[in-house]
Structure formats: C-alpha cells, structure tokens
Design a protein around this motif. Structure first.
Motif, short mmCIF file in Angstrom:
data_model
loop_
_atom_site.label_atom_id
_atom_site.label_comp_id
_atom_site.label_asym_id
_atom_site.label_seq_id
_atom_site.Cartn_x
_atom_site.Cartn_y
_atom_site.Cartn_z
N CYS A 38 -28.83 24.47 -38.24
CA CYS A 38 -27.63 24.93 -38.94
C CYS A 38 -27.61 24.38 -40.37
O CYS A 38 -28.28 23.41 -40.67
CB CYS A 38 -26.39 24.47 -38.18
N PRO A 39 -26.80 24.96 -41.24
CA PRO A 39 -26.74 24.52 -42.64
C PRO A 39 -25.80 23.33 -42.83
O PRO A 39 -24.87 23.37 -43.64
CB PRO A 39 -26.24 25.76 -43.37
N GLU A 53 -28.64 32.25 -49.36
CA GLU A 53 -29.91 31.59 -49.65
C GLU A 53 -29.78 30.08 -49.60
O GLU A 53 -30.65 29.39 -49.05
CB GLU A 53 -30.44 32.01 -51.03
N GLY A 54 -28.71 29.53 -50.15
CA GLY A 54 -28.50 28.09 -50.11
C GLY A 54 -28.43 27.56 -48.69
O GLY A 54 -29.02 26.52 -48.36
N GLN A 55 -27.73 28.29 -47.82
CA GLN A 55 -27.66 27.87 -46.43
C GLN A 55 -29.02 28.01 -45.75
O GLN A 55 -29.40 27.16 -44.94
CB GLN A 55 -26.59 28.65 -45.68
N ALA A 56 -29.77 29.06 -46.07
CA ALA A 56 -31.09 29.25 -45.48
C ALA A 56 -32.01 28.08 -45.84
O ALA A 56 -32.77 27.60 -45.00
CB ALA A 56 -31.69 30.58 -45.92
N MET A 60 -33.71 25.52 -43.09
CA MET A 60 -35.15 25.29 -42.98
C MET A 60 -35.49 23.81 -43.16
O MET A 60 -36.37 23.28 -42.47
CB MET A 60 -35.90 26.17 -43.97
N ARG A 61 -34.80 23.12 -44.06
CA ARG A 61 -35.03 21.67 -44.22
C ARG A 61 -34.68 20.94 -42.92
O ARG A 61 -35.39 20.04 -42.48
CB ARG A 61 -34.22 21.13 -45.39
#
Length: 134
Positions: A38-39, A53-56, A60-61
């Motif tokens: 989750c973001p 995009e910022g949440q994606a 991924m991190r």
C-alpha cells in the motif's frame, strides 16, 4: 544467483502485451506470498494523496522492502495483481507505467484492475505479489 522463475510467452498469443502470460517455477522452492503493498509511509499515513503515480512509486518501494527482507528481489516475482481505485483507464495506465518501470525486463504475469475503493483513507493503488525465494 539466477531466479527459479522462468517467464513464458506463447506464439499463438499476441506479443503486444508487456507481460509474460505465465511463470514456471522450478521446484523445490520456497514461495513468498505478499500482502498487498500500500502507499503508506513509516507512520502509516497514505502518501501522495490524489496522485496515482506518486502512490505507485511508494507501493513499489514498499513491495521491494518486503522482498528484500525475505532475501528476494523483483526478478523473483512470479505473479502480481495491480489494483487502482478508478474507473478511468488513463489512471490505470499511469499506475501500470510506474509498475512496469520498476519491473524492467522482468515482465512477470500480472492482472491490472480498476476497483471502486481500497482499504486505507485516500488510497488509490495497491500491488500484491507472489515471489519465489532464491
């Protein structure tokens, strides 16, 4: 060390898609089933509110962090599901582009879904995965 995951394509299926159609895992192996990344930041706050995009990127991190804790990496991923809280295909594509940039040449089989809502306040993106430990 090479990954036990071998990605498969099929000559009768279109090569236009940017993911493999299947993954073969050579046994015996240990499998890592990851909860949806989750973001969220370290304090549990949703980051990049309103920004797909910022949440994606945060998702991924976070996914990479869990993989690394288990001694794996993105090339050990056998399958993913990418959830995007939107009915707009353009939003799904934004998330997919970030996701694919992280996976690079390792185009693991994946499903991309637009959903109505996700579990955390202001959450727009979630990625769940299955990986094979090296």
């Amino acid at each position: 060390m090479s990954s036990p995951v071998t990605l498969m394509r099929h000559p009768r299926l279109t090569p236009v898609v940017d993911y493999a159609y299947a993954a073969v895992v050579d046994a015996p192996v240990r499998t890592l089933w990851l909860a949806g990344a989750c973001p969220l930041d370290e304090e549990g706050r949703t980051v990049a509110v309103g920004d797909y995009e910022g949440q994606a990127h945060q998702v991924m991190r976070n996914l990479i962090a869990v993989l690394e804790e288990a001694g794996a990496g993105l090339t050990d991923v056998a399958r993913t599901t990418v959830y995007v809280a939107s009915a707009d295909q353009a939003d799904l594509v934004k998330v997919w582009d970030v996701y694919r940039a992280y996976l690079g040449e390792h185009d693991a089989p994946s499903t991309l879904l637009g959903v109505t809502v996700l579990g955390y306040d202001d959450q727009l993106v979630e990625v769940e995965a299955v990986a094979v430990l090296p």
